[in-house]
Design a protein around this motif. Sequence first.
Motif, PDB file in Angstrom:
ATOM      1  N   ASP A   8       0.851  -1.185   0.000  1.00  0.00           N
ATOM      2  CA  ASP A   8       0.000   0.000   0.000  1.00  0.00           C
ATOM      3  C   ASP A   8       0.888   1.237   0.000  1.00  0.00           C
ATOM      4  O   ASP A   8       1.466   1.611   1.025  1.00  0.00           O
ATOM      5  CB  ASP A   8      -0.904  -0.011   1.244  1.00  0.00           C
ATOM      6  CG  ASP A   8      -1.875   1.168   1.266  1.00  0.00           C
ATOM      7  OD1 ASP A   8      -1.902   1.934   0.279  1.00  0.00           O
ATOM      8  OD2 ASP A   8      -2.595   1.316   2.265  1.00  0.00           O
ATOM      9  N   LYS A  53      -0.093   4.369  -1.157  1.00  0.00           N
ATOM     10  CA  LYS A  53      -0.944   5.510  -1.503  1.00  0.00           C
ATOM     11  C   LYS A  53      -0.310   6.846  -1.133  1.00  0.00           C
ATOM     12  O   LYS A  53      -0.192   7.746  -1.969  1.00  0.00           O
ATOM     13  CB  LYS A  53      -2.305   5.369  -0.819  1.00  0.00           C
ATOM     14  CG  LYS A  53      -3.247   6.532  -1.098  1.00  0.00           C
ATOM     15  CD  LYS A  53      -4.595   6.331  -0.438  1.00  0.00           C
ATOM     16  CE  LYS A  53      -5.505   7.538  -0.672  1.00  0.00           C
ATOM     17  NZ  LYS A  53      -6.839   7.351  -0.062  1.00  0.00           N
ATOM     18  N   MET A  73       2.848   7.621  -3.104  1.00  0.00           N
ATOM     19  CA  MET A  73       2.585   7.948  -4.501  1.00  0.00           C
ATOM     20  C   MET A  73       1.994   9.338  -4.667  1.00  0.00           C
ATOM     21  O   MET A  73       2.312  10.046  -5.635  1.00  0.00           O
ATOM     22  CB  MET A  73       1.651   6.893  -5.102  1.00  0.00           C
ATOM     23  CG  MET A  73       2.344   5.560  -5.357  1.00  0.00           C
ATOM     24  SD  MET A  73       1.165   4.265  -5.810  1.00  0.00           S
ATOM     25  CE  MET A  73       0.406   5.003  -7.235  1.00  0.00           C
ATOM     26  N   VAL A  74       1.140   9.743  -3.740  1.00  0.00           N
ATOM     27  CA  VAL A  74       0.589  11.107  -3.808  1.00  0.00           C
ATOM     28  C   VAL A  74       1.722  12.122  -3.674  1.00  0.00           C
ATOM     29  O   VAL A  74       1.822  13.081  -4.456  1.00  0.00           O
ATOM     30  CB  VAL A  74      -0.469  11.335  -2.709  1.00  0.00           C
ATOM     31  CG1 VAL A  74      -0.859  12.811  -2.643  1.00  0.00           C
ATOM     32  CG2 VAL A  74      -1.712  10.483  -2.987  1.00  0.00           C
ATOM     33  N   ASN A 132       4.105  11.967  -6.881  1.00  0.00           N
ATOM     34  CA  ASN A 132       3.541  12.587  -8.077  1.00  0.00           C
ATOM     35  C   ASN A 132       3.390  14.097  -7.924  1.00  0.00           C
ATOM     36  O   ASN A 132       3.575  14.845  -8.891  1.00  0.00           O
ATOM     37  CB  ASN A 132       2.188  11.943  -8.408  1.00  0.00           C
ATOM     38  CG  ASN A 132       2.339  10.523  -8.903  1.00  0.00           C
ATOM     39  OD1 ASN A 132       3.087  10.251  -9.823  1.00  0.00           O
ATOM     40  ND2 ASN A 132       1.633   9.588  -8.277  1.00  0.00           N
ATOM     41  N   ARG A 192       3.631  -2.850  -6.178  1.00  0.00           N
ATOM     42  CA  ARG A 192       2.174  -2.941  -6.082  1.00  0.00           C
ATOM     43  C   ARG A 192       1.626  -4.078  -6.931  1.00  0.00           C
ATOM     44  O   ARG A 192       0.434  -4.215  -7.115  1.00  0.00           O
ATOM     45  CB  ARG A 192       1.553  -1.615  -6.516  1.00  0.00           C
ATOM     46  CG  ARG A 192       1.931  -0.450  -5.603  1.00  0.00           C
ATOM     47  CD  ARG A 192       1.481   0.886  -6.154  1.00  0.00           C
ATOM     48  NE  ARG A 192       0.036   0.966  -6.239  1.00  0.00           N
ATOM     49  CZ  ARG A 192      -0.631   1.292  -7.349  1.00  0.00           C
ATOM     50  NH1 ARG A 192       0.013   1.535  -8.476  1.00  0.00           N
ATOM     51  NH2 ARG A 192      -1.945   1.350  -7.337  1.00  0.00           N
ATOM     52  N   TYR A 215      -1.652  11.197 -12.310  1.00  0.00           N
ATOM     53  CA  TYR A 215      -1.276  10.127 -11.390  1.00  0.00           C
ATOM     54  C   TYR A 215      -1.489  10.529  -9.928  1.00  0.00           C
ATOM     55  O   TYR A 215      -1.874   9.715  -9.094  1.00  0.00           O
ATOM     56  CB  TYR A 215       0.194   9.741 -11.600  1.00  0.00           C
ATOM     57  CG  TYR A 215       0.507   9.160 -12.955  1.00  0.00           C
ATOM     58  CD1 TYR A 215      -0.468   8.527 -13.717  1.00  0.00           C
ATOM     59  CD2 TYR A 215       1.799   9.241 -13.482  1.00  0.00           C
ATOM     60  CE1 TYR A 215      -0.171   8.007 -14.940  1.00  0.00           C
ATOM     61  CE2 TYR A 215       2.104   8.704 -14.711  1.00  0.00           C
ATOM     62  CZ  TYR A 215       1.116   8.089 -15.447  1.00  0.00           C
ATOM     63  OH  TYR A 215       1.416   7.559 -16.666  1.00  0.00           O
ATOM     64  N   ALA A 267      -4.004   8.586  -7.426  1.00  0.00           N
ATOM     65  CA  ALA A 267      -3.509   7.958  -6.202  1.00  0.00           C
ATOM     66  C   ALA A 267      -4.246   8.434  -4.956  1.00  0.00           C
ATOM     67  O   ALA A 267      -4.155   7.807  -3.902  1.00  0.00           O
ATOM     68  CB  ALA A 267      -2.012   8.231  -6.046  1.00  0.00           C
ATOM     69  N   MET A 304      -0.852   4.728 -13.470  1.00  0.00           N
ATOM     70  CA  MET A 304      -0.807   4.123 -12.153  1.00  0.00           C
ATOM     71  C   MET A 304      -2.124   3.435 -11.819  1.00  0.00           C
ATOM     72  O   MET A 304      -2.427   3.227 -10.663  1.00  0.00           O
ATOM     73  CB  MET A 304      -0.523   5.198 -11.102  1.00  0.00           C
ATOM     74  CG  MET A 304       0.813   5.870 -11.275  1.00  0.00           C
ATOM     75  SD  MET A 304       2.131   4.812 -10.713  1.00  0.00           S
ATOM     76  CE  MET A 304       3.520   5.946 -10.850  1.00  0.00           C
ATOM     77  N   ASN A 327      -5.993   2.182  -6.085  1.00  0.00           N
ATOM     78  CA  ASN A 327      -4.912   1.869  -5.159  1.00  0.00           C
ATOM     79  C   ASN A 327      -4.853   0.388  -4.787  1.00  0.00           C
ATOM     80  O   ASN A 327      -3.804  -0.111  -4.417  1.00  0.00           O
ATOM     81  CB  ASN A 327      -5.057   2.703  -3.883  1.00  0.00           C
ATOM     82  CG  ASN A 327      -4.961   4.177  -4.180  1.00  0.00           C
ATOM     83  OD1 ASN A 327      -3.945   4.645  -4.680  1.00  0.00           O
ATOM     84  ND2 ASN A 327      -6.024   4.912  -3.909  1.00  0.00           N
TER      85      ASN A 327
END
Length: 322
Positions: free
Chosen positions: A61, A63, A66-67, A70, A135, A186, A190, A285, A312
């Motif tokens: 996980d 999330k 990735m936020v 990006n 992932r 992305y 995310a 993604m 996600n």
Amino acid sequence: MTNYIKIVEERISGLSKGVDETVDSWFLMSSPMPVVAVVLVYLAFVLKIGPEYMKNRKPMDLKRIMVFYNAFQVLYSIWMCRTSIQESNVMASIFSKKCEINRTREQNLTLYSGAWFYFFSKIIDLLDTTFFVLRKKDNQVSFLHVYHHTITVLFSWGYLKYAPGEQGVIIGILNSGVHIIMYFYYMVAAMGPQYQKYLWWKKYMTSIQLIQFVLILGYMLTVGAKGCNMPKTLTFFFVGNTVIFLYLFGNFYRKTYKKAKSVDGGSRTTGSSLAQSALRAAGGMGCMPQTMNAGKHLLQNGQVGKAYIDLNNNSVKPMKLE
């Protein structure tokens, strides 16, 4: 044997000397070995080590990571675009008869500095594939994706080290502009399924990438036709690599969207097939949703809910009751 070793040492020493000794002192620029090592580690991880490690494990996980990642990429791309336009005087290069801009060494170093930040952004981009592997989005680790990331790292390094020219400024600006749009998508994806309604425009990202390559190709052909005083080998390489990217991305677009359109035309089931193909597009993604019947999903209590795509957790889930 001693003579062969001496020849190899001389060749390696020659490769270590670039266009400017100051550039040679920058991080990863001393010789080809560091950047080649980075690329080899990347390929080994995403093609072999990573998939083997994740084989019997649950998808990670990522999330929040990735936020943040990006969002950083969006800001980094905006900064590179703005700096390149301000410092390069690129429009004067395009419209001058011989595409020439006379610069002092200090001004050239400013240009080279921008090229280094662009090169380093390509190193950071390698995390895209790393996230896919962690992932367990193995379907996203395609030849197009891996080739694109690998060649841009190697080429942007070689460009800065041996043959920086005005051509690269245009490409850097166009590519950074596309990355602003791409990584913004992305980032929103995310953030969670509640933002899915804002992601209807994903399929246009592949079109934007194709337009980028057409513009680059047109610019390179113009440079060649005008007889610009720029490294011709660099121009030829740009043209060849752009043609390859045009073919690969064009083939990807045709297979993804034309096929989805065909499927949707033969069956009026609510857009799950289109959503599925859209999430595959542009190496995003997203996930590969399960096949749904008319976009519906059966809840545990027997009621039917509308489906949303969980970006996600690689699944299709009910969002609300009918």
